[in-house]
Design an enzyme around this catalytic site. Structure first.
Site, PDB file in Angstrom:
ATOM      1  N   LYS A   1      -0.179   5.499  -6.155  1.00 20.71           N
ATOM      2  CA  LYS A   1      -1.051   5.360  -6.983  1.00 20.71           C
ATOM      3  C   LYS A   1      -1.930   6.480  -7.201  1.00 20.71           C
ATOM      4  O   LYS A   1      -2.277   7.079  -8.122  1.00 20.71           O
ATOM      5  CB  LYS A   1      -1.973   3.971  -6.851  1.00 20.71           C
ATOM      6  N   LYS A   2      -2.456   6.957  -5.832  1.00 19.30           N
ATOM      7  CA  LYS A   2      -3.369   7.854  -5.659  1.00 19.30           C
ATOM      8  C   LYS A   2      -2.764   9.139  -6.069  1.00 19.30           C
ATOM      9  O   LYS A   2      -3.484  10.153  -6.653  1.00 19.30           O
ATOM     10  CB  LYS A   2      -3.940   7.927  -4.271  1.00 19.30           C
TER      11      LYS A   2
ATOM     12  N   CYS B   1       0.916  -1.115   0.001  1.00 17.24           N
ATOM     13  CA  CYS B   1       0.135   0.047  -0.069  1.00 17.24           C
ATOM     14  C   CYS B   1       0.762   1.290  -0.049  1.00 17.24           C
ATOM     15  O   CYS B   1       0.742   1.969  -0.954  1.00 17.24           O
ATOM     16  CB  CYS B   1      -1.022   0.013   1.139  1.00 17.24           C
TER      17      CYS B   1
ATOM     18  N   TYR C   1      -7.961  -3.798 -11.954  1.00 19.15           N
ATOM     19  CA  TYR C   1      -7.944  -2.279 -11.494  1.00 19.15           C
ATOM     20  C   TYR C   1      -6.465  -1.688 -11.642  1.00 19.15           C
ATOM     21  O   TYR C   1      -6.418  -0.649 -11.917  1.00 19.15           O
ATOM     22  CB  TYR C   1      -8.681  -2.035 -10.193  1.00 19.15           C
TER      23      TYR C   1
ATOM     24  N   GLU D   1      -5.995   1.521 -13.568  1.00 16.95           N
ATOM     25  CA  GLU D   1      -5.550   2.611 -12.876  1.00 16.95           C
ATOM     26  C   GLU D   1      -4.095   3.377 -13.427  1.00 16.95           C
ATOM     27  O   GLU D   1      -4.050   4.422 -13.552  1.00 16.95           O
ATOM     28  CB  GLU D   1      -5.615   2.472 -11.187  1.00 16.95           C
TER      29      GLU D   1
ATOM     30  N   CYS E   1      -1.725   1.610  -3.195  1.00 16.37           N
ATOM     31  CA  CYS E   1      -2.530   2.626  -2.891  1.00 16.37           C
ATOM     32  C   CYS E   1      -1.991   4.132  -3.055  1.00 16.37           C
ATOM     33  O   CYS E   1      -2.483   5.187  -3.663  1.00 16.37           O
ATOM     34  CB  CYS E   1      -3.163   2.540  -1.563  1.00 16.37           C
TER      35      CYS E   1
ATOM     36  N   HIS F   1     -26.804  19.970  -1.586  1.00 12.56           N
ATOM     37  CA  HIS F   1     -26.926  20.744  -3.191  1.00 12.56           C
ATOM     38  C   HIS F   1     -25.874  21.681  -3.206  1.00 12.56           C
ATOM     39  O   HIS F   1     -25.729  22.346  -2.331  1.00 12.56           O
ATOM     40  CB  HIS F   1     -28.617  20.894  -3.319  1.00 12.56           C
TER      41      HIS F   1
ATOM     42  N   GLU G   1     -25.710  13.872  -4.191  1.00 13.25           N
ATOM     43  CA  GLU G   1     -27.138  13.946  -3.921  1.00 13.25           C
ATOM     44  C   GLU G   1     -27.674  13.082  -4.936  1.00 13.25           C
ATOM     45  O   GLU G   1     -29.106  12.439  -4.842  1.00 13.25           O
ATOM     46  CB  GLU G   1     -27.595  15.365  -4.065  1.00 13.25           C
TER      47      GLU G   1
END
Lengths: 493, 443
Positions: free
Chosen positions: A65-66, A57, A199, A203, A62, A468, A473
């Protein structure tokens, strides 16, 4: 060796593997006042990449990657900026080296942070490659060649996994890289072929495309196996219409290095049998991951693994075939390969071992997000799983195509911005699964995961007032069912 | 769908085809199940008989509807459309643009602006590897785009009403002294057994007598008309509108001051180089200090909103309001007069678009589907302040929880961290979370 002979074991708990799961266990046990040791070792990748404490990670998953996904997203925002009044000269080039350095520095700071945390909690850390000597003892070779023996009352195996290499493909090992390497490259990977439909593949291909690199994804059959297939095809559709090239139904057969240094890949179209070739700077294998169990000598301890996958077999208490040996995280058969599940399972396990708890890990309704250019967040069952389990007549799917407000002014294509909720048809219509494709999918999905955990029904979701203006939403505004056949496009407020 | 059952039982045979043919632009479908369902639903959304789009009633005559909605904003439109879907003959009275505050002067526009500010930090882009990213901001571009988008929304709302066969009455409504509740718009009278007041609100401005020169300032309504980015802005107020607007202006490069709590504006003067804003700053424990900010080119009052109830002649029917003019309603949106209801900002409770929409729809179901207990639960309504960074909140504040449950019974979980996005940037913003739990079960 002397400690071993006196019959008293060195530690209450030995954790093999210093990744997300392992470190969580170690810190939890130390907090409960136990004597804990962690052993962590990173076998360099075939290309020679290595990294510090923290596991997949932190180092090759993670986190980097992010960050790279974010870099790619920023590229998109820079393109939108003129529409919002920003006078930014286009196109803006991207410097891989600058990004990679920043990402790698952050990862290194995390390695350091983990070291300090272990120290602070008095957890002993050994950077050795451990293997079982017997069911209570491991041995490993430290730097300098010294052999270390460690014994413990309880042992938790959390060695995770590594990317799989297609060793049957000529040149795969010598010339290809994997996710172990991509985040540590000092130079830009250039024109890249990503092989795989996971993934990880999507990604990586996603952010490479986003920072301006010529990227192709080769998929043998279906994308994102195991995920809702309608959502998966929309993820791919979005990528395809935003610059990523796809070779569907193809499988590589050979990789060669050309005199000019480029890589030549030969592949076969699985339907026609036709062969084709292409030239790339980088070939990235993302065809799955294998558990890190081979060098553990598990037979010496008597720990059973799955004959198909070599992953460790456990029961609902994370117990292996040996009473005091447990396993968590990616190395375990049949468990999600996610950081948060490894962490939670690890903590609950330690609480059961040393804290008097009896709480088991619940692996149902684990939310997750695929950080492709258009993100896909999901929790619960896919539509096909729900239908398989309950039958088509007992399942109601509500869905909507929406347009994020931020896309309007910038004129962005929102064709794949879509949300669907899979419910039981019988009132109050229990929510079985939620699938969201759009910006910030991870942030959107997290809150609804709590709702599903609490057994939310469609009726309750509909009584929830929306915030909103947000994309989130749209979930509480879902009205059109697939069954009705009505146009699910959202119009106006 | 209740409407579907009613239609099928009341009129057998090709009546839906008749209605379908009467609807503009509608083609008779092939007998394909999905298309038939679609056609049926669309026809059902309209009335069974096409509404005569003839000239307004002659003077003296009173046009009669099932449902009259005063105010074509978030609450009014949602209620009218739901009522029409349920078979009611509805009309909406609107004196300005359809869509109301939300569309024209607030929410959507603010959100659009926020995106701009979020990107303002070109330094962030540089840290992620975009070295040549330097940006100057051009206000005109975003204003044009915003205006165009709002215009499109106005048109969409108009089309939605037309498609639902809801009549749009242009003009300002006021109640009359007629025995049956009646409104008058531009000399013509209209009545209905159910009348909804959804007139919203307007930004407050201090009286000239309280603060001389107050009218030299603008409000959030005026903010969206600005043609240029002000170089020096003073925002008066401490609510979310003040915070959001101040945040946007500051991020885009306007030197911005926010006057809250201890700062009281005393006087505003116009000079050749802009406005001069004089104020008294009174921090407790120190002596009050008089200060003056010169060369202000944007003074914005964001000190609250007043309900739009004055021009309605509510007294003609004796409709009760509080001392600020908010229409008093019960949990079912009933006023004290039978057949008159109110939703949205004009009631003064939970001034949010989704709340007005939800309350308006619940009311429509109660009145036209006879769901007697249909009402909106005003508890646990989530909302966001689009400050930088934004605040998302739902449920009780810490103070409210302590007040309700007692300090010993309230447990607070909190965390504070720097989001990973800022791991590589120079600019850092913290993320703070707080979960307020009560009693043993830590609800």
């Amino acid at each position: 060796l002397e400690d071993h002979l006196t019959g008293q074991r060195d530690y209450d708990l030995l954790v093999i593997g210093g990744g997300s799961g392992g470190l969580a266990c170690a810190k939890e046990a130390a907090q409960l006042g136990r004597k804990v040791a962690v052993v962590d070792y990173v076998e360099p990748s075939p290309q020679g990449t290595r990294w510090g404490l923290g596991g997949t990670c932190v180092n090759v998953g993670c986190i980097p990657k992010k960050l790279m996904h974010q870099a790619a997203l920023l590229g998109g925002l820079i393109q939108d900026a003129p529409h919002y009044g920003w006078e930014v000269a286009q196109p803006v080039p991207h410097d891989w080296r600058k990004m990679a350095e920043a990402v790698q520095n952050h990862v290194k700071s995390l390695n350091w942070g983990h070291r300090v945390q272990l120290q602070d909690r008095k957890v002993k850390y050994f950077n050795i490659k451990a293997s079982f000597v017997d069911e209570h003892t491991v041995c490993g070779v430290a730097k300098g060649g010294k052999e270390i023996l460690l014994s413990a009352d309880h042992i938790i195996i959390a060695t995770g996994g590594r990317p799989r290499y297609p060793t049957h493909i000529e040149g795969a090992l010598e010339y290809g890289i994997t996710s172990d390497d991509i985040f540590w490259l000092k130079e830009s990977p250039g024109k890249t072929l990503v092989v795989g439909a996971s993934y990880v593949a999507l990604e990586c291909a996603g952010f490479l495309t986003g920072i301006g690199l010529d990227t192709t994804v080769m998929i043998r059959s279906i994308p994102l196996r195991g995920f809702d297939q309608q959502m998966s095809s929309m993820v791919i559709e979005h990528m395809a219409s935003h610059g990523t090239q796809f070779l569907r139904g193809c499988a590589p057969s050979r990789v060669r290095r050309l005199p000019d240094g480029h890589l030549q890949v030969t592949w076969e179209d699985c339907t026609t049998g036709k062969e084709d070739t292409g030239t790339f700077d980088t070939v990235l294998w993302a065809i799955g991951r294998v558990p890190d169990t081979r060098s553990l000598n598990l037979e010496k301890a008597g720990v059973d693994t799955s004959p198909d996958t070599q992953k460790i077999l456990v029961d609902s208490r994370e117990g292996t075939s040996v009473p005091h040996i447990y396993a968590i995280g990616d190395v375990v058969e049949g468990r999600p390969e996610l950081t948060p599940t490894a962490i939670m399972a690890g903590r609950l396990l330690v609480q059961r071992l040393f804290g008097g708890s009896s709480d088991l890990m619940d692996y149902d309704n684990v939310p997750t997000t695929v950080f492709t250019p258009l993100e896909y967040g999901c929790v619960g069952l896919s539509e096909e799983e729900a239908v398989a389990r309950h039958g088509q007549e007992h399942v109601e799917v509500y869905h909507a195509h929406y347009k994020p407000l931020e896309f309007t002014v910038a004129g962005r294509d929102a064709s794949q911005c879509y949300v669907k909720m899979v419910c039981l048809r019988e009132p109050p219509q229990l929510v079985l699964g939620l699938h969201f494709l759009g910006p910030n999918a991870g942030e959107v999905t997290q809150g609804f995961a709590l709702g599903i955990k609490c057994g939310a029904s469609y009726a309750q979701v509909m009584r929830t007032v929306g915030i909103h203006p947000t994309c989130s939403e749209e979930v509480v505004k879902l009205r059109i069912s697939k069954r009705s056949g009505l146009d699910p496009t959202v119009t106006g407020c | 769908m209740a409407l579907l059952t009613r239609a099928l039982s009341a009129r057998a045979g090709p009546s839906w085809r008749r209605a379908a043919r009467a609807s503009p632009g509608f083609q008779l479908p092939l007998l394909e199940p999905a298309a038939v369902t679609r056609a049926l639903s669309r026809a059902m959304a309209c009335r069974q008989e096409p509404q005569p789009q003839g000239p307004p009633p002659a003077a003296g005559a009173v046009a009669s509807y099932d449902y009259l909605v005063i105010g074509g904003g978030s609450g009014g439109l949602a209620s009218a459309r739901r009522a029409a879907e349920l078979g009611a003959r509805a009309a909406v009275v609107e004196s300005h643009k359809l869509g109301g505050t939300c569309v024209s002067t607030a929410v959507c526009s603010v959100r659009g602006r926020r995106f701009v500010s979020a990107f303002r930090s070109t330094a962030c882009a540089r840290s992620y590897g975009f070295p040549s990213c330097e940006g100057k901001f051009n206000w005109r571009v975003i204003k044009e785009k915003r205006d165009a988008y709002v215009s499109r929304l106005n048109t969409i709302y108009q089309n939605n009403l037309t498609k639902s066969h809801i009549e749009i009455i242009r003009g300002h409504a006021a109640f009359t002294s007629d025995p049956k509740p009646t409104i008058e718009v531009s000399g013509k009278k209209y009545t209905a057994p159910h009348i909804l007041i959804a007139t919203g609100g307007v930004p407050s401005i201090p009286h000239e007598s309280q603060i001389p020169g107050a009218s030299l300032g603008i409000t959030s309504d005026g903010f969206f008309q600005l043609e240029e980015l002000p170089s020096r802005s003073v925002i008066v107020g401490a609510g979310y509108i003040a915070v959001e607007i101040a945040g946007i202006l500051s991020a885009l490069g306007s030197k911005t001051s926010l006057m809250i709590r201890h700062d009281k504006v005393k006087e505003v003067k116009k000079t050749s180089s802009g406005l001069e804003v004089s104020m008294v700053t009174a921090v407790p424990g120190s002596l009050p200090v008089m200060t003056m900010i010169p060369d202000v080119d944007c003074l914005l009052w964001a000190i609250g909103r007043d309900p739009n109830s004055k021009g309605l002649s509510l007294d003609k029917l004796g409709i009760q309001t509080d001392d600020k003019g908010h229409i008093i309603v019960d949990e079912f949106q009933n006023t004290n007069v039978k057949g008159i209801y109110a939703v949205g900002d004009v009631c003064g409770k939970a001034l949010l678009t989704p709340v007005a929409i939800a309350a308006g729809r619940k009311l429509a179901h109660r009145l036209f589907e006879h769901k007697e207990d249909s009402k909106l639960d005003y508890n646990n309504i989530p909302t966001v302040v689009f400050s930088h960074p934004p605040i998302g909140t739902v449920g009780l504040t810490e103070d409210e929880a302590i007040h309700k449950y007692g300090e010993e019974n309230v447990k607070i979980y909190s965390t504070s961290f720097t989001p990973m996005y800022h791991a590589v940037t120079k600019r850092k913003t913290k993320c703070v979370m707080k979960m307020v739990c009560a009693n043993k079960e830590e609800k």
